[in-house]
Design a protein around this motif. Structure first.
Motif, mmCIF file in Angstrom:
data_model
loop_
_atom_site.group_PDB
_atom_site.id
_atom_site.type_symbol
_atom_site.label_atom_id
_atom_site.label_comp_id
_atom_site.label_asym_id
_atom_site.label_seq_id
_atom_site.Cartn_x
_atom_site.Cartn_y
_atom_site.Cartn_z
ATOM 1 N N LEU A 19 15.408 60.329 43.571
ATOM 2 C CA LEU A 19 16.335 59.216 43.767
ATOM 3 C C LEU A 19 16.547 58.439 42.463
ATOM 4 C CD1 LEU A 19 17.932 57.813 46.096
ATOM 5 C CD2 LEU A 19 16.049 56.183 46.231
ATOM 6 N N PRO A 136 10.438 52.306 43.959
ATOM 7 C CA PRO A 136 11.709 51.604 43.762
ATOM 8 C C PRO A 136 11.622 50.349 42.887
ATOM 9 C CG PRO A 136 11.367 52.120 46.093
ATOM 10 C CD PRO A 136 10.074 52.383 45.386
ATOM 11 N N ASP A 248 14.213 45.036 37.789
ATOM 12 C CA ASP A 248 14.580 45.149 39.198
ATOM 13 C C ASP A 248 16.081 44.917 39.394
ATOM 14 O OD1 ASP A 248 12.131 45.892 40.107
ATOM 15 O OD2 ASP A 248 11.514 43.918 40.805
ATOM 16 N N ALA A 251 20.876 47.862 37.971
ATOM 17 C CA ALA A 251 21.355 48.655 39.104
ATOM 18 C C ALA A 251 21.701 50.065 38.677
ATOM 19 C CB ALA A 251 22.583 47.991 39.712
ATOM 20 N N PHE B 12 4.615 56.497 49.671
ATOM 21 C CA PHE B 12 5.852 56.823 48.949
ATOM 22 C C PHE B 12 5.914 58.301 48.566
ATOM 23 C CE2 PHE B 12 7.912 52.682 48.036
ATOM 24 C CZ PHE B 12 6.990 51.871 48.664
ATOM 25 N N ASN C 21 10.835 51.237 51.154
ATOM 26 C CA ASN C 21 11.254 50.106 50.311
ATOM 27 C C ASN C 21 12.629 50.307 49.672
ATOM 28 O OD1 ASN C 21 10.641 47.480 49.473
ATOM 29 N ND2 ASN C 21 9.872 48.163 47.499
ATOM 30 N N THR C 22 13.494 51.057 50.320
ATOM 31 C CA THR C 22 14.877 51.200 49.856
ATOM 32 C C THR C 22 15.825 50.881 51.018
ATOM 33 O OG1 THR C 22 14.895 53.559 50.443
ATOM 34 C CG2 THR C 22 14.312 53.007 48.174
ATOM 35 N N CYS C 134 19.926 56.347 50.281
ATOM 36 C CA CYS C 134 19.008 55.245 49.994
ATOM 37 C C CYS C 134 19.412 54.513 48.724
ATOM 38 C CB CYS C 134 17.584 55.776 49.790
ATOM 39 S SG CYS C 134 16.853 56.401 51.293
ATOM 40 N N TYR C 135 19.341 53.194 48.752
ATOM 41 C CA TYR C 135 19.601 52.396 47.557
ATOM 42 C C TYR C 135 18.395 51.519 47.265
ATOM 43 C CZ TYR C 135 24.238 54.246 47.659
ATOM 44 O OH TYR C 135 25.286 55.126 47.625
ATOM 45 N N PRO C 136 17.842 51.641 46.042
ATOM 46 C CA PRO C 136 16.588 50.947 45.732
ATOM 47 C C PRO C 136 16.716 49.426 45.610
ATOM 48 C CG PRO C 136 16.906 52.840 44.276
ATOM 49 C CD PRO C 136 18.196 52.619 44.998
ATOM 50 N N SER C 137 17.819 48.903 45.077
ATOM 51 C CA SER C 137 17.876 47.468 44.822
ATOM 52 C C SER C 137 19.061 46.820 45.530
ATOM 53 C CB SER C 137 17.996 47.206 43.316
ATOM 54 O OG SER C 137 19.296 47.534 42.866
ATOM 55 N N GLU C 139 21.288 45.059 44.185
ATOM 56 C CA GLU C 139 22.490 45.297 43.381
ATOM 57 C C GLU C 139 23.097 46.668 43.720
ATOM 58 O OE1 GLU C 139 23.397 42.801 41.631
ATOM 59 O OE2 GLU C 139 25.182 43.642 40.649
ATOM 60 N N ASN C 140 22.249 47.664 43.849
ATOM 61 C CA ASN C 140 22.749 48.998 44.223
ATOM 62 C C ASN C 140 23.454 48.947 45.582
ATOM 63 O OD1 ASN C 140 19.814 50.642 42.887
ATOM 64 N ND2 ASN C 140 21.830 50.501 41.944
ATOM 65 N N ASP C 248 14.266 42.046 46.130
ATOM 66 C CA ASP C 248 13.893 43.024 45.108
ATOM 67 C C ASP C 248 12.403 42.947 44.798
ATOM 68 O OD1 ASP C 248 16.312 44.232 44.890
ATOM 69 O OD2 ASP C 248 16.977 43.123 43.138
ATOM 70 N N TYR D 8 29.231 54.801 40.430
ATOM 71 C CA TYR D 8 27.952 55.432 40.127
ATOM 72 C C TYR D 8 27.089 55.585 41.386
ATOM 73 C CZ TYR D 8 25.286 51.115 40.693
ATOM 74 O OH TYR D 8 24.671 50.015 41.232
ATOM 75 N N PHE D 12 23.559 58.612 44.327
ATOM 76 C CA PHE D 12 22.328 58.382 45.079
ATOM 77 C C PHE D 12 22.247 59.284 46.317
ATOM 78 C CE2 PHE D 12 20.334 54.568 43.137
ATOM 79 C CZ PHE D 12 21.267 54.370 42.134
#
Lengths: 304, 304, 304, 304
Positions: A19, A136, A248, A251, B12, C21-22, C134-137, C139-140, C248, D8, D12
């Motif tokens: 990811l 993450p 963090d 992005a 994880f 955590n995403t 899945c998006y980690p943050s 902002e993502n 975050d 972008y 993901f």
């Protein structure tokens, strides 16, 4: 052309891209190191030569792969952290894992004789396996490294490999006392175990000190904290940055020009790599070395 | 205990178990071997010492991991086949890939000086990366290996690493002629390329023979066919078995007792490993060696 | 018992757990909606009834699965966001995707006749497919939703399904003008295309206004911005919180007691769900509704 | 264009392609059907209307997706088998799972009123979740289907949903006797449980027959064997083919021309779909219907 009849087999390879925008940790572990320890007569519960060799190999890995921002090792395991923006091998898990493990193994075998000049390697050779895990956030990453360091503290390097009993309270203090009783006190393994049954920390400290004149707090840092590999720049004021937040908030993986990437890679390659034995659980380590999380080179350390 | 705060990071790690009842191929490739070839002055287009070293390392892998039933190598790549019933490391891809790559690398570095006594290794050391691919049927597996051997025939070992032009008709004959023109004929790379432009097979054979007295068909088998590693038992009558069908019909991975597994493992470990240069595309190779697909030991070869 | 002979087949199911955590986004899309649009004579370029039906189905999904914190839809697609701490179905991708798609489909079919009272459904029925990302943050995640909303703006709902030309500048303004020319101006598709070739935004606004008395800025918000489904609480002062940062920083998925989880789930279930047509690209939407990112219920909105 | 800043996020999405040359099974299960059964007062232990509705929905799925070669259902679950050569949606798991589940759900909801004319649906609507599993060989596939049918026999449809005790010997006979005692005998659940404790098969048959005049062997086939959906052609002589072997030998997914694919798809679409209640564990079912494994249409059945 003649190949086309068989080429369909390419399509059986499955994607294993990690990811994006996550920290990649590659952890490797020695295979069958219990046997290795016995075969090469590693000192118990910690063998300085074996740990130094691990560190030599780890340094070579970080040097060869400048995308690695920090590495942490204890006993026969080492964890390598690739920055969350890293795009090496398009983040394919098998390429990343195998490259780290191969580079580590090559250097471990190559440097063996420098660390064990009197003990030549024999078959089967020492080998390592590895895996990739994604984290993450900075907090997740730091918690991972803290987890490994706490494990080190409670289980001295290589101790797991020597200890006969696997259940329960195996920690540094236990092992140090256990082996003192066996090696200096002349007890059988079973009797040392019995002697320690039911003891608390102060009992063990007392045994170590009164019977063997060992002050546990004076044991080497490498044994008690493990080893950290990172690039060495001038320490900064913890208040001067907010790198964890910045990371963090990051992005999108930066997509710098190839020229820029190459330039940064070279800059990182030139930085001096160090192996130290520090507490990486507390904030201080990270706050004074923002480059580890930012992946941006710091200032060259002043000459002493 | 103190550990529990950080231990959540374990969750994880993601599963990477390979589909049961499929043949697992681990293929490894040399990293940056173009540079390696130049640095250590490998002979073009084939370096016997380099290929022998690859074979030595591959043999050690098959010996250390008796679950491997056959391996095939060409140039700087090697493929290792785990039997479809194999349950090693619970079929976790990263463990399988990293173990094979680590064992190969360890042996490559360790055995370097035996094959290159006058050329010491230097940093960065030779390394390999790897990947795992699953093939559901015997036919798929054989097609995979045929694909690699066809590739060998049309691209002589290491040739890819030396050849400047990457487009089009790079095959064994082309490369042999190209390097003959450069090395024996004294041509520049560019001029050799020009000289070969538009030529057909008979032209190249003619050039090789009339100008350099080389009969292409006399080139060593290892260069033309690559190398196969397998256990050596007495050859059987092709009509005496239907092992391919039996293997495809095998539905459930046998779950033999631990004792039985260990016994078979030991039996395989004791078998003599050979490295040969045979055609593995045609049926004959497989029909006369049913143990490769069945993973059941054959009869010990008669003493000569 | 008798079952045991076959039960081995269970082991062929492979894990598909999404990284902890995403933020999990499940996006669904109408299958073959071009045909659907023609078959049921949806109004071009936007069909209010069809969009309302999508919103009805989406609301039911968010209501049935309180772990969803926000949903965004445009045309025949809808995205559902599960909070990063969500542990529903142990985060198994196939369970999450199939449950969302099934709940959406059930409600779409069930509510069809309320939105299309004069147009009965016929075979094949409308269906949807889906996927998980899945998006980690934070902002993502916001960038993902912005990406969908930007797409909406430049491609009015359902327009993609009606527009013959697929290359280039297909956006809301273009489509509105195109269909005005065709439907109100009586032009053939081809002639409308020609009439618009080379025109800029002001030209199109001019055509719309002078020939059809359409002021583009008065087009319904739903067509121009898509639809957002979320729980409705009292708006807060943007300065009063830092929920994005907090999220975050959140490292470990909270593991509340089952009772606590159930209580929160019920509280979220009781909150009033709304469907609005707002700009979700700008900060304001998020700053005034911290509960969307925190997943903690806000204050019930004051009675008007 | 304006979109590029956010685009972008596309990267993901992770690949989830299923291994080529394997049989794909999509199994769906009713969500929270225990509640459903109570809410809509399904007959215990088998509700013919509910099973008929399942079959109606399953037939629609097989009809809409001609790549499905057979489907098998019991209770609130249904398994759909895609032929090993199937390349639908490039074998992406989430697309396959969500499409099957969505089509099933749409038809279940749409056809509800035909099967439950007096019981209107209410919220929350019935939904299903699903998963994909790959099986490498014909034997694996048949073992999977046998596993489901054995499960049916030992657990009558919907019985799992009604039965209070979950431990142990819950099978068809048990359940039929249990519910006879409760529904016809007027016992409380607990008392019926007690009455059956320690009984063997002949005891239960005796109870059924002597107290309720039920001959267990006369129970409907649908309850005892589940339901099979397949295309109906003329049965063949079991000796006339070796389709299982042929399929296992099939290495490369055929890549027919688009025209050819479309033609075969249409041909399959036109075949008559049937729902029958047959033993699919024994060879006979498969031997007489080679088209199920070959995916090649058979001969149209003779008019009666």
């Amino acid at each position: 052309m003649a190949n086309s009849k068989f080429e369909y087999v390419r399509h059986f390879e499955q994607a294993d891209v990690l990811l994006p925008n996550t920290w990649i940790v590659i952890r490797l572990d020695g295979r069958a190191f219990t046997k290795m320890c016995a075969k090469y007569k590693f000192t118990k519960p910690n063998d300085r030569r074996a740990l130094d060799l691990m560190n030599t190999a780890a340094k070579a890995v970080v040097s060869d792969l400048p995308e690695i921002t920090i590495a942490y090792g204890v006993s026969d395991e080492y964890s390598f952290v690739f920055h969350k923006t890293c795009n090496l091998f398009d983040r394919r898990a098998s390429k990343l894992v195998s490259t780290v493990v191969s580079t580590f193994t090559a250097n471990y075998v190559y440097s063996w004789c420098a660390h064990f000049p009197d003990t030549p390697l024999s078959f089967p050779l020492p080998t390592f396996d590895g895996r990739a895990v994604c984290y993450p956030s900075v907090e997740n990453l730091r918690d991972y490294l803290s987890w490994r360091q706490v494990d080190c503290r409670s289980t001295p390097s290589l101790a797991r490999r020597f200890t006969l009993t696997q259940q329960g309270h195996i920690n540094n203090l236990y092992n140090t006392t256990f082996w003192a009783l066996v090696q200096m006190g002349g007890l059988e393994n079973k009797d040392a175990e019995k002697a320690l049954a039911g003891t608390v920390a102060s009992d063990k400290n007392e045994i170590l000190f009164s019977r063997f004149q060992i002050n546990y707090n004076n044991e080497p840092e490498m044994f008690r904290k493990g080893s950290v590999v990172f690039r060495d720049y001038e320490l900064v004021d913890p208040e001067s940055h907010q790198v964890a937040e910045e990371m963090d908030n990051l992005a999108e993986p930066a997509r710098p020009s190839k020229k820029q990437t190459e330039k940064e890679r070279r800059r990182r390659s030139r930085a001096r790599l160090v192996v130290e034995h520090l507490d990486i659980i507390k904030d201080d380590f990270w706050d004074r070395r923002p480059w580890i999380l930012s992946n941006k080179p710091g200032l060259a350390p002043k000459e002493p």
